[in-house]
Each structure stands twice: as C-alpha cells, then as structure tokens.
Design a protein around this motif. Structure first.
Motif, short mmCIF file in Angstrom:
data_model
loop_
_atom_site.label_atom_id
_atom_site.label_comp_id
_atom_site.label_asym_id
_atom_site.label_seq_id
_atom_site.Cartn_x
_atom_site.Cartn_y
_atom_site.Cartn_z
N GLU A 162 56.91 42.27 44.00
CA GLU A 162 56.96 40.39 44.29
C GLU A 162 56.69 40.60 42.60
OE1 GLU A 162 54.38 35.83 43.36
OE2 GLU A 162 54.11 37.13 44.64
N ASP A 163 55.50 41.28 41.35
CA ASP A 163 56.15 41.24 40.52
C ASP A 163 57.56 42.04 39.62
OD1 ASP A 163 53.79 40.01 39.49
OD2 ASP A 163 52.69 41.55 38.92
N GLN A 164 58.02 43.24 40.40
CA GLN A 164 58.84 43.65 39.77
C GLN A 164 60.48 43.00 40.42
OE1 GLN A 164 58.52 47.38 42.20
NE2 GLN A 164 57.59 47.93 40.89
N ILE A 165 60.00 42.30 41.23
CA ILE A 165 61.76 41.45 41.53
C ILE A 165 61.91 39.89 41.23
CG2 ILE A 165 62.42 40.31 44.29
CD1 ILE A 165 61.51 43.13 45.51
N THR A 166 60.38 39.14 40.88
CA THR A 166 60.72 37.87 40.15
C THR A 166 61.13 38.12 39.25
OG1 THR A 166 58.21 38.45 39.60
CG2 THR A 166 58.99 37.15 41.88
N THR A 167 61.46 39.44 38.11
CA THR A 167 62.18 39.08 36.99
C THR A 167 63.97 38.89 36.83
OG1 THR A 167 62.99 41.55 37.10
CG2 THR A 167 60.73 41.40 36.07
N LEU A 168 63.92 39.14 38.31
CA LEU A 168 65.44 38.68 38.67
C LEU A 168 66.06 37.36 38.81
CD1 LEU A 168 66.88 41.76 40.75
CD2 LEU A 168 66.75 41.78 38.46
N ALA A 169 65.25 36.69 39.05
CA ALA A 169 64.87 35.19 39.69
C ALA A 169 66.15 33.97 38.95
CB ALA A 169 63.64 34.00 39.52
N THR A 170 65.97 34.43 37.16
CA THR A 170 67.10 33.48 36.99
C THR A 170 68.65 33.60 36.67
OG1 THR A 170 65.96 34.62 34.82
CG2 THR A 170 64.82 31.99 35.50
N GLN A 171 68.63 35.50 37.35
CA GLN A 171 69.69 36.24 37.17
C GLN A 171 71.07 35.78 38.60
OE1 GLN A 171 70.78 38.10 34.49
NE2 GLN A 171 68.15 36.97 34.04
N ALA A 172 72.61 36.07 38.08
CA ALA A 172 72.93 36.16 39.23
C ALA A 172 72.70 36.79 39.88
CB ALA A 172 73.94 35.38 38.50
N CYS A 173 72.32 37.78 40.81
CA CYS A 173 71.98 38.93 41.17
C CYS A 173 72.83 39.12 42.68
CB CYS A 173 70.55 39.12 41.14
SG CYS A 173 69.74 38.40 41.79
N ILE A 174 72.61 38.23 43.27
CA ILE A 174 72.62 38.01 44.81
C ILE A 174 74.21 38.14 45.44
CG2 ILE A 174 72.48 37.05 46.71
CD1 ILE A 174 69.57 35.80 45.73
N TYR A 175 75.39 39.10 45.35
CA TYR A 175 76.83 38.98 45.90
C TYR A 175 76.45 38.42 46.90
CZ TYR A 175 81.49 40.12 46.24
OH TYR A 175 83.01 40.02 46.81
N VAL A 176 78.09 36.89 46.84
CA VAL A 176 78.11 36.10 47.93
C VAL A 176 79.49 36.21 48.50
CG1 VAL A 176 77.79 33.69 49.17
CG2 VAL A 176 76.07 35.13 47.82
N GLU A 177 79.21 37.13 49.99
CA GLU A 177 81.16 37.69 50.14
C GLU A 177 81.96 36.50 49.94
OE1 GLU A 177 83.60 40.85 52.40
OE2 GLU A 177 81.53 40.97 52.34
N PRO A 178 82.33 35.37 50.93
CA PRO A 178 82.72 34.59 51.13
C PRO A 178 82.75 33.84 49.74
CG PRO A 178 80.71 34.37 52.61
CD PRO A 178 80.41 35.25 51.26
N ARG A 179 82.06 33.61 48.74
CA ARG A 179 82.53 33.03 47.47
C ARG A 179 82.71 33.91 46.38
NH1 ARG A 179 82.05 27.83 49.19
NH2 ARG A 179 80.09 27.50 50.58
N ASN A 180 83.02 35.19 46.88
CA ASN A 180 83.09 36.77 45.98
C ASN A 180 82.96 36.20 44.43
OD1 ASN A 180 85.05 38.09 45.61
ND2 ASN A 180 86.75 37.18 44.56
N LYS A 181 81.95 35.73 45.09
CA LYS A 181 80.54 35.76 43.40
C LYS A 181 79.20 36.06 43.26
CE LYS A 181 80.12 31.29 43.27
NZ LYS A 181 81.06 29.74 41.63
N PHE A 182 78.37 36.66 42.47
CA PHE A 182 77.40 36.26 42.22
C PHE A 182 76.71 35.39 42.00
CE2 PHE A 182 78.15 41.25 41.59
CZ PHE A 182 77.45 41.83 42.06
N LEU A 183 75.88 34.99 42.66
CA LEU A 183 74.67 33.95 42.51
C LEU A 183 73.52 33.30 41.76
CD1 LEU A 183 76.14 31.59 45.19
CD2 LEU A 183 77.46 31.54 43.42
N ARG A 184 72.95 33.11 40.89
CA ARG A 184 71.77 33.13 41.00
C ARG A 184 70.87 32.90 42.21
NH1 ARG A 184 73.17 29.62 37.54
NH2 ARG A 184 72.01 27.99 38.33
#
Length: 201
Positions: free
Chosen positions: A11-33
């Motif tokens: 949890e402590d390691q992963i939640t540091t990404l919570a405010t970053q556009a870190c999830i790539y969504v292929e149908p949208r062709n972009k990274f989203l928060r």
C-alpha cells in the motif's frame, strides 16, 4: 505492480502513484489518473471513465491506487481544476460539453461543501483561480465578476457588464460564499439626487 499489490507492504509503495497519470487506457489512447477511473460509469463526459472490463483482474492494484466505485465531491473538484488549468483565463468561451460538466461538478461541490471539511479547505484554493463562468461562458477570476441579481442595476450599463456578470444560481450559493463573490446590487449603488436650477443637491 499487480504482483506487488498482493504483498502486505504494497500500500505505501503503490499509493504514491495515486495522483499521477499512471494507468494507460488503450481505448482512450492515453494515461489517466486513478481519480479519473471508476468501477461504475460516471456521467462526466470525457473527463472521467469507467474501468475497462479487461482491467477487472487488476482490481486490488487499482483500489490501492485510489480507483473508486463512484466520483466523490473531491473528485469533482479535481475535474473542475482540470478544466480551469486547460481553459481558465483564456478569454474565449469554454466548449459546451465542458460547460455542462463544469456546472455539474460545481453543483456537487456546493451541495457537499458545508459538511465536508477537506472539501471546503480544498475549494478555498479556487479564490485565486479563473474559476467562475461569466454570462459569456468564459472562465474569470472571482474578483472580476458579480452575481447578476438585479436587472434594474444592469440597465444602467447595458451590455457593457456581460463579461463582468455571472448568473444567479441558488444551488451554488454555498460555494460562491466560500470564494467570496459579491452581488451586483451590493457592488453598484446608484446615487439619486435632486436638481434645483443648475446646481445638483
């Protein structure tokens, strides 16, 4: 990351990404928060999206990142901030779809602001941003506009005030009080005098 999410200390390691556009969504062709993705379909146009079914196997990871079932008032405030960052103080009307989404987000924020201390604190930051839609559909700073509450006062200036007025919206008054927007009738006080001969009195 998905493998790491199963570990106890993840949890402590992963939640540091919570405010970053870190999830790539292929149908949208972009990274989203993470706060732009939800497990149910949000009704916020292209500003927020439902998690694609292909990502269901990563649910543990996404929940650690902060993906929720539905948008919270704070998530709506983040969308407001996105629109301000893109379109605020540009001098041009914002697109109709964004205007609809913006209005909806403001209504959610205003409805929750009196009972959510974190939201109230965050929303105070709007005081210094071009966050108010005037009658021309442009985003302006709060100290540049007044709430249109009197046709009588507006008639003194005709159309000259359109860029300095915002519509009277009772459903948003709690938010507008917080960011300190005044009423037209309070800001303009006509002086009526009598005239005797050539000298006003």
């Amino acid at each position: 990351l998905n493998e790491r999410s199963a570990k106890e200390d993840a949890e402590d390691q992963i939640t540091t990404l919570a405010t970053q556009a870190c999830i790539y969504v292929e149908p949208r062709n972009k990274f989203l928060r993470p706060n732009q993705l939800f497990w149910t379909a949000p009704t916020l146009g292209n500003r927020a999206h439902m998690v694609p079914a292909a990502f269901n196997e990563y649910r543990r990871l996404f929940e650690l990142l902060g993906v929720k079932d539905v948008p919270t008032p704070l998530d709506h405030l983040t969308i407001v901030q996105d629109i301000i960052n893109e379109l605020g103080d540009t001098g041009v009307p914002i697109p109709q779809q964004d205007r609809f989404i913006y209005q909806k987000c403001l209504e959610v924020i205003a409805n929750a602001i009196d009972s959510d201390e974190d939201l109230e604190t965050a929303a105070k930051g709007l005081r210094d941003q071009a966050c108010i839609l005037n009658l021309e559909g442009k985003l302006c700073f709060p100290d540049e506009v007044a709430i249109h509450d009197s046709d009588w006062h507006e008639d003194y200036f005709g159309e000259e005030l359109s860029g300095m007025l915002m519509p009277f919206q009772p459903e948003l008054q709690s938010l507008y009080r917080l960011i300190d927007i005044g009423y037209l009738s309070q800001k303009i006080r006509p002086v009526i005098g009598q005239k005797h001969g050539d000298q006003p009195r």
